[in-house]
Design a protein around this motif. Sequence first.
Motif, PDB file in Angstrom:
ATOM      1  N   ASN A  99       0.818  -1.209   0.000  1.00 44.31           N
ATOM      2  CA  ASN A  99       0.000   0.000   0.000  1.00 44.31           C
ATOM      3  C   ASN A  99       0.855   1.264   0.000  1.00 44.31           C
ATOM      4  OD1 ASN A  99      -2.326  -1.662   0.394  1.00 44.31           O
ATOM      5  ND2 ASN A  99      -1.846  -1.750   2.576  1.00 44.31           N
ATOM      6  N   GLU A 268     -10.008  -4.496   1.175  1.00 44.79           N
ATOM      7  CA  GLU A 268     -10.426  -3.496   0.185  1.00 44.79           C
ATOM      8  C   GLU A 268     -11.623  -3.993  -0.633  1.00 44.79           C
ATOM      9  OE1 GLU A 268      -8.632  -0.924  -3.589  1.00 44.79           O
ATOM     10  OE2 GLU A 268      -7.319  -2.173  -2.365  1.00 44.79           O
ATOM     11  N   HIS A 278     -14.008   7.713   4.317  1.00 41.90           N
ATOM     12  CA  HIS A 278     -12.746   6.979   4.466  1.00 41.90           C
ATOM     13  C   HIS A 278     -12.116   7.238   5.823  1.00 41.90           C
ATOM     14  CE1 HIS A 278     -12.776   5.740   0.295  1.00 41.90           C
ATOM     15  NE2 HIS A 278     -12.978   6.984  -0.077  1.00 41.90           N
ATOM     16  N   LEU A 283      -5.271   5.060   1.772  1.00 41.37           N
ATOM     17  CA  LEU A 283      -5.517   5.811   0.546  1.00 41.37           C
ATOM     18  C   LEU A 283      -4.943   7.219   0.626  1.00 41.37           C
ATOM     19  CD1 LEU A 283      -9.261   4.848  -0.077  1.00 41.37           C
ATOM     20  CD2 LEU A 283      -7.219   3.781  -1.070  1.00 41.37           C
ATOM     21  N   ASP A 284      -4.476   7.729  -0.531  1.00 46.15           N
ATOM     22  CA  ASP A 284      -4.062   9.125  -0.575  1.00 46.15           C
ATOM     23  C   ASP A 284      -5.265   9.986  -0.944  1.00 46.15           C
ATOM     24  OD1 ASP A 284      -4.414   9.014  -3.373  1.00 46.15           O
ATOM     25  OD2 ASP A 284      -2.288   8.675  -3.749  1.00 46.15           O
ATOM     26  N   GLU A 287      -7.084   9.125  -4.242  1.00 43.88           N
ATOM     27  CA  GLU A 287      -7.806   7.854  -4.154  1.00 43.88           C
ATOM     28  C   GLU A 287      -9.070   8.002  -3.303  1.00 43.88           C
ATOM     29  OE1 GLU A 287      -3.933   4.871  -4.538  1.00 43.88           O
ATOM     30  OE2 GLU A 287      -4.467   5.764  -2.602  1.00 43.88           O
ATOM     31  N   ARG A 288      -8.997   8.813  -2.274  1.00 49.47           N
ATOM     32  CA  ARG A 288     -10.188   9.067  -1.463  1.00 49.47           C
ATOM     33  C   ARG A 288     -11.243   9.814  -2.269  1.00 49.47           C
ATOM     34  NH1 ARG A 288      -9.297   9.147   4.389  1.00 49.47           N
ATOM     35  NH2 ARG A 288      -7.345   8.074   4.790  1.00 49.47           N
ATOM     36  N   ALA A 290     -11.719   9.743  -5.418  1.00 49.89           N
ATOM     37  CA  ALA A 290     -12.318   8.878  -6.443  1.00 49.89           C
ATOM     38  C   ALA A 290     -13.521   8.133  -5.889  1.00 49.89           C
ATOM     39  CB  ALA A 290     -11.280   7.897  -6.969  1.00 49.89           C
ATOM     40  N   CYS A 293     -13.641   2.779  -3.819  1.00 46.46           N
ATOM     41  CA  CYS A 293     -13.344   1.650  -2.939  1.00 46.46           C
ATOM     42  C   CYS A 293     -13.360   2.140  -1.498  1.00 46.46           C
ATOM     43  CB  CYS A 293     -11.992   1.007  -3.285  1.00 46.46           C
ATOM     44  SG  CYS A 293     -10.570   2.032  -2.826  1.00 46.46           S
TER      45      CYS A 293
END
Length: 310
Positions: A99, A268, A278, A283-284, A287-288, A290, A293
């Motif tokens: 990760n 995940e 989140h 996650l960065d 990614e958050r 987006a 997931c």
Amino acid sequence: MTMVEVRVVAKTPVAEGVVALTLADPQGRRLPDWTPGAHVDLVLPGGLVRQYSLCGDRWDPWTYRIGVLREPESRGGSAYVHDRLAVGATVGIGGPRNNFPLVPSRRYLFVAGGIGITPLLPMLYQAELIGADWRLLYGGRARRSMAFLDELARYGERVTVCPQDEYGLLDLDTWLDTTPDTKVYCCGPEPLLAAVEARCAGWPAGRLRTERFVLRESGTRGEPFEVTLARTGRTVTVAPGQSVLEAVTAAGAAVLSSCRQGVCGTCETAVLDGVPDHRDSILDDAERAAGDCLFPCVSRALTDRLVLDL
């Protein structure tokens, strides 16, 4: 979680309160390949599962090395490793998973605090191998408690060691005044990570990457919400004191999990509809944003309903 059995072939003190374990397959078989930043799940007797970064030679297919800090408030894992786990014993491992991958860059700044040096060690080797321009800032309470100093000595002036009892707190303002093409990787205790993130708050997404060993605090909403399992159409309610993982598992969904703290990445799950809240430490920011997931062991919902690919 898929688990394989390995044997402890060496247990070496590498600093005050830190031991390095070398693990190998009991039958002498190759272990799965890994990349800098990867970790494994260490499965100890009694079902304890803890995550540790791989910090050995990634080109050695026969052994893994991890560094284990004796935690003052251990929940059982580090105390068992330090006090009871002996050379010759067998343990289970899951993974490896990554990760915290090292992405290509011409320049890197690595910032480590204490045991946070472990995932960075293979990154330094990789950066050196590809001829990148890199520096390491390594802080800790005292020199005697800072692991792997002997290995870092070979890198000379690229490494700056700053024990707090000798130099005080790390001078992050100076060190983080870097060129825009520098990628910064940071791992260590929460106060260090929070300070680095605050200092880099205006940076573009992806320039700073951090890894946590424990879940960061979250003050976001805790109201009940619904989760729909897309594969069965079943809808369940997640209560304020209940995790998504607990709710969907009770409803019959099969979800692999390990740490249950949002730091390992095992659980995940894809989000098909709704906005996740989140609460992981993986996650960065991109990614958050987006929102495709989440990690159901800790994350919740910002909408009244989530649809998950389960």
